[in-house]
Design a protein around this motif. Sequence first.
Motif, PDB file in Angstrom:
ATOM      1  N   GLY A 173       0.817  -1.222   0.000  1.00 37.83           N
ATOM      2  CA  GLY A 173       0.000   0.000   0.000  1.00 37.83           C
ATOM      3  C   GLY A 173       0.843   1.261   0.000  1.00 37.83           C
ATOM      4  N   GLY A 174       1.962   1.227  -0.724  1.00 35.78           N
ATOM      5  CA  GLY A 174       2.719   2.451  -0.959  1.00 35.78           C
ATOM      6  C   GLY A 174       2.133   3.186  -2.156  1.00 35.78           C
ATOM      7  N   VAL A 175       2.835   4.217  -2.604  1.00 32.63           N
ATOM      8  CA  VAL A 175       2.284   5.018  -3.691  1.00 32.63           C
ATOM      9  C   VAL A 175       2.183   4.210  -4.980  1.00 32.63           C
ATOM     10  CG1 VAL A 175       4.550   5.937  -4.401  1.00 32.63           C
ATOM     11  CG2 VAL A 175       2.446   7.261  -4.801  1.00 32.63           C
ATOM     12  N   VAL A 176       3.101   3.281  -5.227  1.00 28.13           N
ATOM     13  CA  VAL A 176       3.035   2.473  -6.441  1.00 28.13           C
ATOM     14  C   VAL A 176       1.813   1.560  -6.407  1.00 28.13           C
ATOM     15  CG1 VAL A 176       4.172   0.635  -7.748  1.00 28.13           C
ATOM     16  CG2 VAL A 176       5.505   2.575  -6.920  1.00 28.13           C
ATOM     17  N   GLY A 177       1.596   0.853  -5.294  1.00 25.22           N
ATOM     18  CA  GLY A 177       0.444  -0.044  -5.178  1.00 25.22           C
ATOM     19  C   GLY A 177      -0.868   0.712  -5.308  1.00 25.22           C
ATOM     20  N   CYS A 178      -0.958   1.879  -4.664  1.00 22.84           N
ATOM     21  CA  CYS A 178      -2.196   2.664  -4.724  1.00 22.84           C
ATOM     22  C   CYS A 178      -2.443   3.211  -6.129  1.00 22.84           C
ATOM     23  CB  CYS A 178      -2.141   3.799  -3.705  1.00 22.84           C
ATOM     24  SG  CYS A 178      -2.219   3.234  -1.983  1.00 22.84           S
ATOM     25  N   ALA A 179      -1.376   3.640  -6.810  1.00 24.77           N
ATOM     26  CA  ALA A 179      -1.533   4.152  -8.179  1.00 24.77           C
ATOM     27  C   ALA A 179      -1.961   3.041  -9.136  1.00 24.77           C
ATOM     28  CB  ALA A 179      -0.222   4.775  -8.657  1.00 24.77           C
ATOM     29  N   ILE A 180      -1.422   1.849  -8.953  1.00 22.14           N
ATOM     30  CA  ILE A 180      -1.836   0.713  -9.792  1.00 22.14           C
ATOM     31  C   ILE A 180      -3.302   0.383  -9.540  1.00 22.14           C
ATOM     32  CG2 ILE A 180      -1.514  -1.762 -10.204  1.00 22.14           C
ATOM     33  CD1 ILE A 180       1.477  -1.338  -9.507  1.00 22.14           C
ATOM     34  N   ALA A 181      -3.677   0.322  -8.265  1.00 21.17           N
ATOM     35  CA  ALA A 181      -5.067  -0.016  -7.925  1.00 21.17           C
ATOM     36  C   ALA A 181      -6.035   1.000  -8.515  1.00 21.17           C
ATOM     37  CB  ALA A 181      -5.222  -0.090  -6.406  1.00 21.17           C
ATOM     38  N   TYR A 182      -5.675   2.271  -8.423  1.00 25.06           N
ATOM     39  CA  TYR A 182      -6.558   3.312  -8.987  1.00 25.06           C
ATOM     40  C   TYR A 182      -6.719   3.122 -10.493  1.00 25.06           C
ATOM     41  CZ  TYR A 182      -7.741   7.637 -11.295  1.00 25.06           C
ATOM     42  OH  TYR A 182      -8.311   8.558 -12.135  1.00 25.06           O
ATOM     43  N   ASN A 183      -5.604   2.930 -11.193  1.00 27.20           N
ATOM     44  CA  ASN A 183      -5.683   2.817 -12.651  1.00 27.20           C
ATOM     45  C   ASN A 183      -6.418   1.555 -13.095  1.00 27.20           C
ATOM     46  OD1 ASN A 183      -4.093   5.041 -14.215  1.00 27.20           O
ATOM     47  ND2 ASN A 183      -2.891   4.651 -12.379  1.00 27.20           N
ATOM     48  N   LEU A 184      -6.264   0.477 -12.336  1.00 32.23           N
ATOM     49  CA  LEU A 184      -7.018  -0.735 -12.638  1.00 32.23           C
ATOM     50  C   LEU A 184      -8.518  -0.500 -12.458  1.00 32.23           C
ATOM     51  CD1 LEU A 184      -4.787  -3.450 -10.931  1.00 32.23           C
ATOM     52  CD2 LEU A 184      -5.349  -3.354 -13.375  1.00 32.23           C
ATOM     53  N   ALA A 185      -8.867   0.140 -11.352  1.00 31.39           N
ATOM     54  CA  ALA A 185     -10.291   0.396 -11.084  1.00 31.39           C
ATOM     55  C   ALA A 185     -10.880   1.326 -12.133  1.00 31.39           C
ATOM     56  CB  ALA A 185     -10.445   0.992  -9.686  1.00 31.39           C
ATOM     57  N   LYS A 186     -10.124   2.328 -12.509  1.00 32.59           N
ATOM     58  CA  LYS A 186     -10.608   3.279 -13.514  1.00 32.59           C
ATOM     59  C   LYS A 186     -10.851   2.580 -14.851  1.00 32.59           C
ATOM     60  CE  LYS A 186      -9.395   7.655 -15.752  1.00 32.59           C
ATOM     61  NZ  LYS A 186      -8.324   8.646 -15.963  1.00 32.59           N
ATOM     62  N   ALA A 187     -10.028   1.572 -15.133  1.00 34.67           N
ATOM     63  CA  ALA A 187     -10.167   0.842 -16.400  1.00 34.67           C
ATOM     64  C   ALA A 187     -11.192  -0.282 -16.318  1.00 34.67           C
ATOM     65  CB  ALA A 187      -8.806   0.277 -16.807  1.00 34.67           C
ATOM     66  N   GLY A 188     -11.842  -0.436 -15.161  1.00 32.77           N
ATOM     67  CA  GLY A 188     -12.883  -1.448 -15.020  1.00 32.77           C
ATOM     68  C   GLY A 188     -12.367  -2.851 -14.823  1.00 32.77           C
ATOM     69  N   ALA A 189     -11.334  -2.999 -14.007  1.00 29.83           N
ATOM     70  CA  ALA A 189     -10.717  -4.317 -13.813  1.00 29.83           C
ATOM     71  C   ALA A 189     -11.489  -5.216 -12.848  1.00 29.83           C
ATOM     72  CB  ALA A 189      -9.285  -4.146 -13.323  1.00 29.83           C
ATOM     73  N   GLY A 190     -12.571  -4.725 -12.268  1.00 25.80           N
ATOM     74  CA  GLY A 190     -13.377  -5.570 -11.386  1.00 25.80           C
ATOM     75  C   GLY A 190     -13.054  -5.349  -9.923  1.00 25.80           C
ATOM     76  N   ARG A 191     -13.162  -6.423  -9.137  1.00 27.12           N
ATOM     77  CA  ARG A 191     -12.927  -6.334  -7.689  1.00 27.12           C
ATOM     78  C   ARG A 191     -11.424  -6.316  -7.410  1.00 27.12           C
ATOM     79  NH1 ARG A 191     -16.258 -11.630  -6.744  1.00 27.12           N
ATOM     80  NH2 ARG A 191     -15.050 -11.975  -8.653  1.00 27.12           N
ATOM     81  N   ILE A 192     -10.996  -5.263  -6.741  1.00 27.15           N
ATOM     82  CA  ILE A 192      -9.570  -5.062  -6.487  1.00 27.15           C
ATOM     83  C   ILE A 192      -9.352  -4.892  -4.995  1.00 27.15           C
ATOM     84  CG2 ILE A 192      -7.579  -3.574  -6.951  1.00 27.15           C
ATOM     85  CD1 ILE A 192      -9.234  -2.671  -9.509  1.00 27.15           C
ATOM     86  N   ALA A 193      -8.375  -5.576  -4.465  1.00 31.30           N
ATOM     87  CA  ALA A 193      -8.026  -5.456  -3.047  1.00 31.30           C
ATOM     88  C   ALA A 193      -6.560  -5.061  -2.932  1.00 31.30           C
ATOM     89  CB  ALA A 193      -8.270  -6.773  -2.310  1.00 31.30           C
ATOM     90  N   VAL A 194      -6.270  -4.152  -1.994  1.00 27.37           N
ATOM     91  CA  VAL A 194      -4.894  -3.764  -1.692  1.00 27.37           C
ATOM     92  C   VAL A 194      -4.580  -4.232  -0.279  1.00 27.37           C
ATOM     93  CG1 VAL A 194      -3.274  -1.845  -1.385  1.00 27.37           C
ATOM     94  CG2 VAL A 194      -4.984  -1.757  -3.214  1.00 27.37           C
ATOM     95  N   ILE A 195      -3.503  -5.005  -0.129  1.00 24.93           N
ATOM     96  CA  ILE A 195      -3.104  -5.530   1.177  1.00 24.93           C
ATOM     97  C   ILE A 195      -1.830  -4.812   1.621  1.00 24.93           C
ATOM     98  CG2 ILE A 195      -2.600  -7.605   2.527  1.00 24.93           C
ATOM     99  CD1 ILE A 195      -5.280  -7.688   1.103  1.00 24.93           C
ATOM    100  N   GLU A 196      -1.874  -4.206   2.797  1.00 28.12           N
ATOM    101  CA  GLU A 196      -0.722  -3.466   3.309  1.00 28.12           C
ATOM    102  C   GLU A 196      -0.442  -3.899   4.758  1.00 28.12           C
ATOM    103  OE1 GLU A 196       1.743  -1.296   2.471  1.00 28.12           O
ATOM    104  OE2 GLU A 196       2.230  -1.404   4.621  1.00 28.12           O
ATOM    105  N   ARG A 197       0.801  -4.263   5.034  1.00 25.41           N
ATOM    106  CA  ARG A 197       1.142  -4.772   6.370  1.00 25.41           C
ATOM    107  C   ARG A 197       1.134  -3.682   7.436  1.00 25.41           C
ATOM    108  NH1 ARG A 197       6.895  -4.893   7.415  1.00 25.41           N
ATOM    109  NH2 ARG A 197       6.709  -7.050   8.139  1.00 25.41           N
TER     110      ARG A 197
END
Length: 382
Positions: free
Chosen positions: A12-36
Amino acid sequence: MIKQADVVVIGGGVVGCAIAYNLAKAGAGRIAVIERGYLASGATGRCGAGVRMQWGTETNCLLARESVNMLENLPELLEVNGDIEFKQGGYLLLAYTEKMADQFKKNLTLQNSLAIPARWTTPAEAREIVPHLNTDELLGATFCPKDGHANPFKVTSLYAEAAARLGVRFYTYSEVTGLSTKAGKITTVHTDKGDIATNTVINAAGGYAKMVGRMAGIELPIFPERHEILVTEPVEPMQTPMVMCFYHNLYCQQTPHGSFIMGIGHPDEPETFNTTSSWQFLTEMAKRITKILPPLANLNVIRQWAGLYDMCPDRTPILGPDTNIQGFYTAAGFSGHGFMISPMVGKLMAQTVLGLPTDIPINMFSAERFARGELYIEPSVV
């Protein structure tokens, strides 16, 4: 915790969050981010917060140029309110040897061909940009006025907020404990809060990327390395650009708050997860920086800390899918410059996962380049 996801992003750093956002924006479905830990609790929140376009390889220049373009209007692009404190005061890169000056001039030819407005400066011109710069033994410098500084916590927060609005689920203080595969395909992410069935995992775990890779039976040539940093008391504005020197392996900037942030790279730092601070860093940092920027000797140090660089042997990240385990992707190995190129990396990784054409070719960043001996060496890193 959800039981099933189309994509699980680990980190859940900036790279993980930026990837998750772009995936969601493109309609990638259900997305989960796991951060320790908490979001940006790893390398992102411990970095020097600099953003520069002055690189020595074309792809890194393009990644940085496009990322700067996005950072200039990030809240509007993400359609969220907020201020990432992006200040473009420039980067001044110092050259002390003929070899270094020659490399910088080659870099400038490349950068200018890509519409990056960097230029060569004489020692006298460098001192006009930073009046307290000691120019003894300095051969020259390069300067790009559009480089600068942004707040890593706020950039991460905006990406996370925008992603959450698009339905991304964030699970902080949750640790990935294992990955399951079947017939060469990802099937399950195991965490200390429960399991998530999925066929796509993105390893954006920074300094822990090697460990995550091993959970899937993949040996990534990424290793964690401690880098230390400090911040001084705030003073009146006296330095606009980031001063960076590969010869002395240091960087130093004055933040909008008035404090100075600075760090050094140590060539003998071993592979480690150690993030404790040392008195040796404090004394070495003081010795090096006061030689280049003498007035800083009058400042009091408020705090020092350490973080982990996710190092690659050629100082260039690994981006893309694994060729042996279907559904396993890596976005790690940034070697200290993940924050500044995260906007474009997030977009490119989402395009890659979805099988779309990428805005910039990233095939050269695959992990297989190490097996082929085709390293992609970036010459301009601390």
